[in-house]
Design an enzyme around this catalytic site. Sequence first.
Site, PDB file in Angstrom:
ATOM      1  N   ASP A 202       0.829  -1.012   0.031  1.00  0.00           N
ATOM      2  CA  ASP A 202       0.062  -0.176   0.136  1.00  0.00           C
ATOM      3  C   ASP A 202       0.960   1.292  -0.012  1.00  0.00           C
ATOM      4  O   ASP A 202       1.628   1.343   0.730  1.00  0.00           O
ATOM      5  CB  ASP A 202      -0.863   0.102   1.293  1.00  0.00           C
ATOM      6  N   GLU A 264      14.552 -15.455   0.144  1.00  0.00           N
ATOM      7  CA  GLU A 264      14.832 -16.487   1.249  1.00  0.00           C
ATOM      8  C   GLU A 264      13.682 -17.506   1.054  1.00  0.00           C
ATOM      9  O   GLU A 264      14.039 -18.749   1.425  1.00  0.00           O
ATOM     10  CB  GLU A 264      15.031 -15.822   2.600  1.00  0.00           C
TER      11      GLU A 264
HETATM   12  C1  GLC Z   1      -4.188   3.120  -0.484  1.00  0.00           C
HETATM   13  C2  GLC Z   1      -5.809   2.152  -0.322  1.00  0.00           C
HETATM   14  C3  GLC Z   1      -6.561   3.063  -0.012  1.00  0.00           C
HETATM   15  C4  GLC Z   1      -6.160   3.449   1.265  1.00  0.00           C
HETATM   16  C5  GLC Z   1      -4.827   4.370   1.393  1.00  0.00           C
HETATM   17  C6  GLC Z   1      -4.280   4.424   2.504  1.00  0.00           C
HETATM   18  O1  GLC Z   1      -4.162   4.114  -1.794  1.00  0.00           O
HETATM   19  O2  GLC Z   1      -5.653   1.631  -1.845  1.00  0.00           O
HETATM   20  O3  GLC Z   1      -7.767   2.404  -0.059  1.00  0.00           O
HETATM   21  O4  GLC Z   1      -7.183   4.418   1.772  1.00  0.00           O
HETATM   22  O5  GLC Z   1      -3.795   3.698   0.543  1.00  0.00           O
HETATM   23  O6  GLC Z   1      -3.932   3.512   3.277  1.00  0.00           O
END
Ligand code: GLC
Length: 527
Positions: A202, A264
Amino acid sequence: MSGSWWRDAVIYQVYVRSFADADGDGVGDLAGITERLPYLRELGVDALWITPFYTSPQRDHGYDVADYCDIDPLFGSLDDADTLLAKAHDLGLRVIVDLVPNHSSDEHEWFQAALAAGPGSRERARYIFRTGRDDGEAPPNNWASVFGGPAWTRVGDTDQWYLHLFDTTQPDFDWRNPEVGDLFEEVLRFWLDRGVDGFRVDVAHGLFKEASLRDQVLPEGITATSGQVNTDHSMVSRELKDEPMWDQPEVHDVYRRWAKVLDEYGPDRMAVAEAWTQTPASMAAFVRPGELDQAFNFAWLLADWSAAAFADVINGTLAAVEPVGSAPTWVLSNHDVVRHPTRYGGGAVGLARARAATLTMLALPGASYLYQGEELGLEQVDVPPAARQDPSWFRTGEVGRDGCRVPMPWGGSAAPYDFGPGTGQPWLPQPADWAPLTAEAQTGQPGSTLEFYRTALATRRAVLAGAGADVELLPDLGSDVLAFRRGDVTVVLNCGSAAVPLPAGEVVIASGPVEGDLPANTAVWLR
Ligand code: GLC
């Protein structure tokens, strides 16, 4: 399967709250996903990516993690996760989990300790606390949160503020502090030991901020707290923006470290970056040898319905990843954007275009990511204001992302459409007219979007498996037509408003009815 299974995989995104609800509380859960794995097998995908299911106060629906190594009781338990992994693997499905390293929840024990410990402490040094301007009265710089408003929140009435590029409840880690890197190496190993096949990273471009935390230079007319600058990460933007909060060179050291950890565990584990970078080249930097395996390529998702725009996306993407030896990825919808039938105009035209774009995408080399419900042709839902839950709605008063997150309709004729046992609406209300769109209603129906997806995925496997990575664009069919050849398959997409003659060849699959000519808003594979 070869070590690089992901290079040409079809990966299905499961938004855990909205996929399937086994316990009947109106919110999806891990046991619900496990029950529906045979559906995914039958659909013909290779893997699923599951959005965050970790312990979380759910302020951003799981993207605010309070404990990276446990499951939120809303979604089940670690035993449920083990069962899901085992059943998926039995069915030949790989499982990618979501990792959220840019920020934690404000309920994470580290952030609670940081608040308690005070300025200058080791605990505060894991996040980005700074003294405010104007004797502490104003934020330390002019950065805006992606969800609207300032990216800083003041700690009580002290002069200290902490940075959050997203919601106030999502404080950003300070990745310049080695403790943070060590924590995430442990988290990676925890999930790899449990058997996950990969990670979706993310906000992969956000971990490091320019060390000075200087002001962002804003285009004229844009105020510091509008949020507009950060949300418009158009990969095809011509003019680069000043973004001291995104895509700093140091972030790549993190991924070089993670690649070693993944190695790993053998050649079959992978990671895909969610990196809203400004150019195809900066996207490709995340997938250089020795870094991550894939990066989402959001270019198509940001492009208008236009043969020329799609040709640019294809050319730009292939040209960017080829030099680094990586395979491209493609995506038309996810849990953060308006569903593609709606983006393409909605109704019958929107759906026809969406199916045509999907069929075109599936013919390209590389991996395709699908978002739950697109195989049912679901549109963006107009969620009533009182039911909206996206944190950006609360910060900006703008509609937000709830409309693509409405729970899946599996069967039946009224809410919850077999989303779970029980009666009544799930956590986001489902529309009253979804009965014809349920998986049950579409199964076995010739021409239904679900059967179209099943056939398209099977056909991709059958005719394109060995087709290689070369794509030859065929520019001669007119400005409204995107056409290319891959292997012995010719793909033609008609983005215009009138039918066009079909090139010679046998129709392998079409996104809609084709007789003689290729109708508007339709794509076809020919051999
Ligand atoms: C990313 C995710 C989104 C989230 C953001 C903060 O863009 O896809 O849904 O709100 O990160 O974590």
